[in-house]
Write an enzyme that holds these catalytic residues in place. Sequence first.
Site, mmCIF file in Angstrom:
data_model
loop_
_atom_site.group_PDB
_atom_site.id
_atom_site.type_symbol
_atom_site.label_atom_id
_atom_site.label_comp_id
_atom_site.label_asym_id
_atom_site.label_seq_id
_atom_site.Cartn_x
_atom_site.Cartn_y
_atom_site.Cartn_z
ATOM 1 N N PHE A 139 0.846 -1.193 0.000
ATOM 2 C CA PHE A 139 0.000 0.000 0.000
ATOM 3 C C PHE A 139 0.879 1.240 0.000
ATOM 4 C CE2 PHE A 139 -2.528 3.427 1.865
ATOM 5 C CZ PHE A 139 -3.652 3.365 1.053
ATOM 6 N N ASP A 224 9.079 2.626 1.349
ATOM 7 C CA ASP A 224 7.927 3.346 1.852
ATOM 8 C C ASP A 224 7.841 3.072 3.354
ATOM 9 O OD1 ASP A 224 5.464 4.185 2.725
ATOM 10 O OD2 ASP A 224 4.360 3.433 0.989
ATOM 11 N N LYS A 253 2.581 9.730 8.282
ATOM 12 C CA LYS A 253 1.916 9.228 9.487
ATOM 13 C C LYS A 253 2.555 9.752 10.781
ATOM 14 C CE LYS A 253 -0.883 5.589 7.687
ATOM 15 N NZ LYS A 253 -0.644 4.720 6.549
HETATM 16 C C1 PLP Z 1 -0.877 5.096 5.129
HETATM 17 C C2 PLP Z 1 0.136 4.731 4.127
HETATM 18 C C3 PLP Z 1 0.339 5.493 2.965
HETATM 19 C C4 PLP Z 1 -0.561 6.650 2.596
HETATM 20 O O1 PLP Z 1 -0.451 7.717 3.463
HETATM 21 P P1 PLP Z 1 -1.544 8.904 3.403
HETATM 22 O O2 PLP Z 1 -1.048 9.874 4.413
HETATM 23 O O3 PLP Z 1 -2.861 8.289 3.732
HETATM 24 O O4 PLP Z 1 -1.533 9.436 2.030
HETATM 25 C C5 PLP Z 1 1.369 5.147 2.118
HETATM 26 N N1 PLP Z 1 2.158 4.112 2.395
HETATM 27 C C6 PLP Z 1 2.011 3.345 3.497
HETATM 28 C C7 PLP Z 1 2.955 2.215 3.749
HETATM 29 C C8 PLP Z 1 0.978 3.616 4.391
HETATM 30 O O5 PLP Z 1 0.802 2.838 5.464
#
Ligand code: PLP
Length: 404
Positions: A139, A224, A253
């Site tokens: 994700f 990420d 986050k």
């Molecule tokens: C939550 C998340 C995102 C997206 O972040 P947003 O602030 O909602 O755009 C991207 N990568 C990972 C691994 C995430 O957990």
Amino acid sequence: MSDMAVTRETFDQVMVPNYAPAQSIPVRGLGARVWDQQGKEFIDFAGGIAVNCLGHCHPALVSALKEQGEKLWHLSNVWTNEPALRLASKLVDATFAERVYFCNSGAEANEAALKLARRYAIEHFGPEKTQIIAFQQGFHGRTFFTVTVGGQAAYSEGFGPKPADIDHVPYNDLEALKAIMSSRTCAVVMEPLQGEGGIISPDADFVKAVRALCDQHQALLVFDEVQTGVGRTGALYAYMETGVTPDILTSAKALGGGFPIGAMLTRADIAASLKPGTHGSTYGGNPLACAVAEAAFDTVNTPEVLTGVKEREGWFCEALAKINEQHHCFQEIRGKGLLLGCVLNEQFQGRAKDFLAAASEEGLMVLIAGANVVRFAPSLVISEEEVRQGLARFERAVARVVNG
Ligand SMILES: *Cc1c(COP(=O)(O)O)cnc(C)c1O
């Protein structure tokens, strides 16, 4: 306006229906506790989806917000500002990175990373080097580029033609990755522990092998760390315990501890491909966000907090194992630090949502990660008492589900 009565029904009347929020509306939080409109108390093991790394209304964050709030909120990137420069300096000092780009969310940080990787590859190796490889169940956010790089096609379908030249292979499947990589590969994008995909750790040798393949094909390795970053796994960033250094890292986050901010970190030679005018964000690096993030970073990046995460992981895992001995519903308890998942066994397949609902009834906020994993991402400084009480509530919730 401020005394206008709003209820959960108001949501259905005025909000776009892309979310289906819980019935109760939280109005106040302190530490790891939250209270709703009716005064019902919750213990928060969700942390705003791994965002509230210091719980709710942590004094260091409140004071940074108040102080900066009376000084300077916003300028745009026509001018730089002190909080952004301080936060970037601290990120550079603490990580492999030499350059930082600020934005407002995880998706935006990944969007910047993907655009940078493409530009860098095209500039240095020619227009054919555009293939981006990512992992199934991964994700990376909800912009069209990032959601297409994400490994769940269902999220990117129905919006017309997708950004092109993006391929997916199974996580931890080195042979599949090898087979698809070539001199055309621009970047490999991965979470160093898949969060939304189900709390899945990479095999010990997998990350190193991905790094080696990237080097072999002159492809950039993008980590990420939007969910794993800023102490979540017990390291400042998860890459620090993999023996591998990425070329680009994204953070969001927990970075702002609840205030929206995202960052992309990279080396100077790669950053050079984002020359003036190539990318940007009106709000990115705004002084208010950076001041709060600086306070969060200073508080989390200490041996006490980071060691404390591992200690808390122990409390959780021990208690969850006991709950499982009693109720036999988890096939595995996995994850790292305070990003933990209880994987439901055969008997409870597809029922993670029922555990979440039962927990809520008992006064506990938890998360799910797919249909079969109950996920915990609490405050990194949650107290032993709050963990104990929260897990007692979780045990009652589990009993409810198991006993029907
Ligand atoms: C939550 C998340 C995102 C997206 O972040 P947003 O602030 O909602 O755009 C991207 N990568 C990972 C691994 C995430 O957990």
